[in-house]
Design a protein around this motif. Structure first.
Motif, PDB file in Angstrom:
ATOM      1  N   TRP A 278     -12.754 -50.919 105.407  1.00  0.00           N
ATOM      2  CA  TRP A 278     -12.292 -52.280 104.741  1.00  0.00           C
ATOM      3  C   TRP A 278     -11.519 -51.803 103.330  1.00  0.00           C
ATOM      4  CZ3 TRP A 278     -15.655 -56.620 103.008  1.00  0.00           C
ATOM      5  CH2 TRP A 278     -14.880 -57.891 102.354  1.00  0.00           C
ATOM      6  N   PHE A 279     -10.465 -51.992 103.043  1.00  0.00           N
ATOM      7  CA  PHE A 279      -9.778 -51.598 101.739  1.00  0.00           C
ATOM      8  C   PHE A 279      -9.351 -52.972 100.853  1.00  0.00           C
ATOM      9  CE2 PHE A 279      -9.126 -48.357 104.664  1.00  0.00           C
ATOM     10  CZ  PHE A 279      -9.698 -47.227 104.017  1.00  0.00           C
ATOM     11  N   LEU A 280      -9.487 -53.158  99.587  1.00  0.00           N
ATOM     12  CA  LEU A 280      -9.279 -54.414  99.101  1.00  0.00           C
ATOM     13  C   LEU A 280      -8.587 -53.787  97.881  1.00  0.00           C
ATOM     14  CD1 LEU A 280     -12.586 -56.404  99.218  1.00  0.00           C
ATOM     15  CD2 LEU A 280     -10.541 -56.806 100.373  1.00  0.00           C
ATOM     16  N   GLU A 281      -7.379 -54.661  97.416  1.00  0.00           N
ATOM     17  CA  GLU A 281      -6.666 -54.379  96.397  1.00  0.00           C
ATOM     18  C   GLU A 281      -7.528 -54.743  95.051  1.00  0.00           C
ATOM     19  OE1 GLU A 281      -2.065 -54.727  94.537  1.00  0.00           O
ATOM     20  OE2 GLU A 281      -2.792 -56.146  96.528  1.00  0.00           O
ATOM     21  N   GLU A 282      -8.042 -55.661  95.137  1.00  0.00           N
ATOM     22  CA  GLU A 282      -9.007 -56.244  93.970  1.00  0.00           C
ATOM     23  C   GLU A 282     -10.252 -56.518  94.471  1.00  0.00           C
ATOM     24  OE1 GLU A 282      -8.086 -56.189  90.839  1.00  0.00           O
ATOM     25  OE2 GLU A 282      -6.016 -55.667  90.857  1.00  0.00           O
ATOM     26  N   PRO A 283     -11.215 -55.695  94.413  1.00  0.00           N
ATOM     27  CA  PRO A 283     -12.351 -56.171  95.245  1.00  0.00           C
ATOM     28  C   PRO A 283     -13.118 -57.256  94.582  1.00  0.00           C
ATOM     29  CG  PRO A 283     -12.237 -53.554  94.907  1.00  0.00           C
ATOM     30  CD  PRO A 283     -11.134 -54.294  94.253  1.00  0.00           C
ATOM     31  N   ARG A 284     -13.245 -57.546  93.240  1.00  0.00           N
ATOM     32  CA  ARG A 284     -13.961 -58.468  92.716  1.00  0.00           C
ATOM     33  C   ARG A 284     -13.251 -59.930  93.051  1.00  0.00           C
ATOM     34  NH1 ARG A 284     -15.229 -56.380  86.563  1.00  0.00           N
ATOM     35  NH2 ARG A 284     -16.689 -54.722  87.135  1.00  0.00           N
ATOM     36  N   GLN A 285     -11.994 -59.784  93.414  1.00  0.00           N
ATOM     37  CA  GLN A 285     -11.442 -60.908  93.665  1.00  0.00           C
ATOM     38  C   GLN A 285     -11.743 -61.520  95.061  1.00  0.00           C
ATOM     39  OE1 GLN A 285     -10.056 -62.332  90.472  1.00  0.00           O
ATOM     40  NE2 GLN A 285      -9.131 -63.170  91.827  1.00  0.00           N
ATOM     41  N   ALA A 286     -12.269 -60.627  95.792  1.00  0.00           N
ATOM     42  CA  ALA A 286     -12.695 -61.249  97.336  1.00  0.00           C
ATOM     43  C   ALA A 286     -13.697 -62.137  97.212  1.00  0.00           C
ATOM     44  CB  ALA A 286     -12.925 -59.825  98.180  1.00  0.00           C
ATOM     45  N   GLU A 287     -14.637 -62.022  96.323  1.00  0.00           N
ATOM     46  CA  GLU A 287     -15.539 -63.055  96.100  1.00  0.00           C
ATOM     47  C   GLU A 287     -15.387 -64.478  95.271  1.00  0.00           C
ATOM     48  OE1 GLU A 287     -19.194 -60.974  94.561  1.00  0.00           O
ATOM     49  OE2 GLU A 287     -19.039 -59.199  96.195  1.00  0.00           O
ATOM     50  N   THR A 288     -14.118 -64.586  95.216  1.00  0.00           N
ATOM     51  CA  THR A 288     -13.481 -65.788  94.355  1.00  0.00           C
ATOM     52  C   THR A 288     -12.838 -66.710  95.310  1.00  0.00           C
ATOM     53  OG1 THR A 288     -11.464 -64.725  93.691  1.00  0.00           O
ATOM     54  CG2 THR A 288     -13.340 -64.473  92.208  1.00  0.00           C
ATOM     55  N   ASP A 289     -12.467 -67.977  95.181  1.00  0.00           N
ATOM     56  CA  ASP A 289     -11.833 -68.672  95.974  1.00  0.00           C
ATOM     57  C   ASP A 289     -10.189 -68.115  95.835  1.00  0.00           C
ATOM     58  OD1 ASP A 289     -13.871 -70.514  96.288  1.00  0.00           O
ATOM     59  OD2 ASP A 289     -13.422 -71.888  94.629  1.00  0.00           O
ATOM     60  N   GLY A 290      -9.783 -67.535  94.618  1.00  0.00           N
ATOM     61  CA  GLY A 290      -8.309 -66.927  94.600  1.00  0.00           C
ATOM     62  C   GLY A 290      -8.091 -65.824  95.835  1.00  0.00           C
ATOM     63  N   GLY A 291      -9.256 -65.033  96.096  1.00  0.00           N
ATOM     64  CA  GLY A 291      -9.117 -64.074  97.138  1.00  0.00           C
ATOM     65  C   GLY A 291      -8.113 -62.821  96.729  1.00  0.00           C
ATOM     66  N   THR A 292      -7.890 -61.929  97.585  1.00  0.00           N
ATOM     67  CA  THR A 292      -7.143 -60.649  97.226  1.00  0.00           C
ATOM     68  C   THR A 292      -6.584 -60.213  98.528  1.00  0.00           C
ATOM     69  OG1 THR A 292      -7.190 -58.379  96.251  1.00  0.00           O
ATOM     70  CG2 THR A 292      -8.991 -59.049  97.542  1.00  0.00           C
ATOM     71  N   ARG A 293      -5.509 -59.477  98.403  1.00  0.00           N
ATOM     72  CA  ARG A 293      -5.157 -58.964  99.811  1.00  0.00           C
ATOM     73  C   ARG A 293      -5.637 -57.597  99.843  1.00  0.00           C
ATOM     74  NH1 ARG A 293      -2.017 -62.142 103.279  1.00  0.00           N
ATOM     75  NH2 ARG A 293      -1.415 -63.788 101.852  1.00  0.00           N
ATOM     76  N   GLY A 294      -5.420 -57.136 101.093  1.00  0.00           N
ATOM     77  CA  GLY A 294      -6.186 -55.636 101.509  1.00  0.00           C
ATOM     78  C   GLY A 294      -5.719 -55.276 102.903  1.00  0.00           C
ATOM     79  N   ALA A 295      -6.454 -54.633 103.362  1.00  0.00           N
ATOM     80  CA  ALA A 295      -6.379 -53.814 104.815  1.00  0.00           C
ATOM     81  C   ALA A 295      -7.504 -53.412 105.376  1.00  0.00           C
ATOM     82  CB  ALA A 295      -5.159 -52.775 104.686  1.00  0.00           C
ATOM     83  N   CYS A 296      -7.325 -53.209 106.705  1.00  0.00           N
ATOM     84  CA  CYS A 296      -8.805 -52.680 107.289  1.00  0.00           C
ATOM     85  C   CYS A 296      -8.250 -51.878 108.581  1.00  0.00           C
ATOM     86  CB  CYS A 296      -9.530 -53.807 108.005  1.00  0.00           C
ATOM     87  SG  CYS A 296      -9.033 -54.773 109.478  1.00  0.00           S
ATOM     88  N   TYR A 297      -8.716 -50.709 108.644  1.00  0.00           N
ATOM     89  CA  TYR A 297      -8.798 -49.706 109.657  1.00  0.00           C
ATOM     90  C   TYR A 297     -10.019 -49.898 110.721  1.00  0.00           C
ATOM     91  CZ  TYR A 297      -7.339 -45.303 111.793  1.00  0.00           C
ATOM     92  OH  TYR A 297      -6.872 -44.389 112.597  1.00  0.00           O
ATOM     93  N   TYR A 298      -9.360 -50.162 111.940  1.00  0.00           N
ATOM     94  CA  TYR A 298     -10.496 -50.130 113.018  1.00  0.00           C
ATOM     95  C   TYR A 298      -9.983 -49.578 114.426  1.00  0.00           C
ATOM     96  CZ  TYR A 298     -13.945 -52.445 116.384  1.00  0.00           C
ATOM     97  OH  TYR A 298     -14.797 -52.385 117.336  1.00  0.00           O
ATOM     98  N   ASN A 299     -11.038 -48.703 115.129  1.00  0.00           N
ATOM     99  CA  ASN A 299     -10.653 -48.211 116.434  1.00  0.00           C
ATOM    100  C   ASN A 299      -9.295 -47.692 116.437  1.00  0.00           C
ATOM    101  OD1 ASN A 299     -11.357 -47.753 118.918  1.00  0.00           O
ATOM    102  ND2 ASN A 299     -10.373 -49.607 119.743  1.00  0.00           N
ATOM    103  N   GLY A 300      -8.671 -46.768 115.409  1.00  0.00           N
ATOM    104  CA  GLY A 300      -7.371 -45.932 115.292  1.00  0.00           C
ATOM    105  C   GLY A 300      -6.386 -47.049 115.060  1.00  0.00           C
ATOM    106  N   GLU A 301      -6.475 -48.260 114.556  1.00  0.00           N
ATOM    107  CA  GLU A 301      -5.314 -49.271 114.225  1.00  0.00           C
ATOM    108  C   GLU A 301      -5.403 -49.640 112.872  1.00  0.00           C
ATOM    109  OE1 GLU A 301      -2.632 -52.841 115.917  1.00  0.00           O
ATOM    110  OE2 GLU A 301      -4.234 -51.849 117.325  1.00  0.00           O
ATOM    111  N   LEU A 302      -4.304 -49.859 112.052  1.00  0.00           N
ATOM    112  CA  LEU A 302      -4.372 -50.289 110.705  1.00  0.00           C
ATOM    113  C   LEU A 302      -3.911 -51.778 110.781  1.00  0.00           C
ATOM    114  CD1 LEU A 302      -4.592 -50.168 107.686  1.00  0.00           C
ATOM    115  CD2 LEU A 302      -1.942 -49.528 107.780  1.00  0.00           C
ATOM    116  N   TYR A 303      -4.663 -52.462 110.187  1.00  0.00           N
ATOM    117  CA  TYR A 303      -4.261 -54.079 110.229  1.00  0.00           C
ATOM    118  C   TYR A 303      -4.179 -54.648 108.723  1.00  0.00           C
ATOM    119  CZ  TYR A 303      -6.374 -54.350 114.567  1.00  0.00           C
ATOM    120  OH  TYR A 303      -6.887 -54.167 116.022  1.00  0.00           O
ATOM    121  N   ASP A 304      -2.768 -54.544 108.194  1.00  0.00           N
ATOM    122  CA  ASP A 304      -2.429 -54.661 106.970  1.00  0.00           C
ATOM    123  C   ASP A 304      -2.038 -56.202 106.383  1.00  0.00           C
ATOM    124  OD1 ASP A 304      -1.260 -53.205 104.519  1.00  0.00           O
ATOM    125  OD2 ASP A 304       0.643 -53.956 105.044  1.00  0.00           O
ATOM    126  N   ASN A 305      -2.282 -56.136 104.899  1.00  0.00           N
ATOM    127  CA  ASN A 305      -2.048 -57.350 104.264  1.00  0.00           C
ATOM    128  C   ASN A 305      -2.861 -58.456 104.760  1.00  0.00           C
ATOM    129  OD1 ASN A 305      -0.402 -58.563 102.336  1.00  0.00           O
ATOM    130  ND2 ASN A 305       1.166 -59.468 103.903  1.00  0.00           N
TER     131      ASN A 305
END
Length: 320
Positions: A278-305
């Protein structure tokens, strides 16, 4: 009057028939100045007989009519028309005939093999048949941009100590390909543009085969470009000689995937469990209502934005 566009592999479901199903379709265009009564005209996918006969339906001057090639065989006036045959994605004979059985137009011996969700028809500006990445059933066709069919990379898995070669399969439509660029980002750092070539000079393997290549080296004057465990993402942007552009991933809307990519693995994690990166552009923002964009990589596949933000009272009251 002619077949102005058809789709032989409707998988995205962007244009559905009256049953709500994603089926093949054929578009007829009357480019003349007078309406045509289509009664007795026909469509067929075999050369020895006419499989579908039009009922009494008027095709207005400069008008368009869509016939679903669903195999449902519906020819009642006033309702959507369905041919008694379906279209073969790999290519086959297709013809429009008049009320006397004479062939008006035919793809003979067959039209070319088709790509999913890409129609085949007359280019809006150039007047020749080509692949149309943005189908327009029931309306004028557009001048199509080039097509980026797929991207790939090697080595697999990507290793931080080895150059990463990225390839893209590109196909011209009407105009010739003018440039192909790789848009790459390591983690969430600045995007870098790199020219991709199809000239047979390494890292490209074969000149003129439609596969463009570029290489990202980890050795730079300022130190390593990427480190083990980091995310590297990329997109491919193509421009033709008419100035039309195409991008893969297309990134048409804010929530769409902006890049594809992979992670750089040095030592595989020794576990029998599935690993979720799990990758976050702004990790602290993930714990706010405003949120942040990021990506995750699972089972050989990237899920972006992907978008991440806190939800619910428990998340707000019990920081993690």
């Amino acid at each position: 009057m002619w077949i102005s566009e058809f789709l032989a592999s409707n998988q995205a479901g962007l244009f559905l028939d009256d049953d709500g199903e994603a089926v093949d379709w054929i578009e007829i265009h009357n480019s003349g100045e007078m309406a045509i009564d289509l009664a007795g005209y026909g469509l067929t996918d075999v050369s020895d007989r006419v499989k579908f006969i039009f009922p009494e339906v008027m095709l207005e001057a400069n008008g368009y009519l869509v016939v679903f090639a669903s195999g449902k065989d519906r020819s009642e006036p006033g309702v959507p028309l369905h041919a008694s045959f379906q279209l073969d994605r790999s290519g086959e004979y297709l013809a429009l005939v008049d009320s006397e059985g004479a062939v008006i137009q035919a793809f003979d011996p067959e039209y070319p093999g088709q790509t999913a969700n890409v129609s085949y028809g007359i280019s809006g500006d150039h007047g020749s048949y080509t692949f149309l990445p943005a189908p327009t059933p029931g309306g004028p066709n557009q001048t199509p941009p080039p097509i980026v069919e797929a991207t790939g990379f090697s080595p697999t898995p990507a290793h931080p100590d080895e150059p990463l070669t990225i390839t893209a399969t590109v196909r011209a439509t009407v105009a010739e390909v003018a440039s192909v660029e790789l848009l790459s980002r390591v983690m969430f750092r600045n995007m870098v543009r790199t020219a991709m070539k199809d000239d047979g000079v390494p890292p490209d393997e074969t000149a003129g085969d439609g596969v463009y290549s570029a290489q990202l080296s980890n050795k730079t004057l300022f130190g390593p470009l990427f480190k083990p465990g980091e995310l590297i993402r990329w997109a491919v942007e193509v421009t033709d000689t008419d100035g039309n552009q195409a991008r893969l991933p297309s990134f048409d809307a804010e929530g769409d995937e902006e890049f594809t990519g992979t992670i750089l693995t040095q030592d595989p994690i020794d576990t029998q469990l599935q690993v979720f990166h799990w990758f976050l552009e702004e990790p602290r923002q993930a714990e706010t209502d405003g949120g942040t964009r990021g990506a995750c990589y699972y089972n050989g596949e990237l899920y972006d934005n992907i978008f991440t933000r806190q939800r619910g009272g428990t998340a707000r009251g019990c920081p993690k």
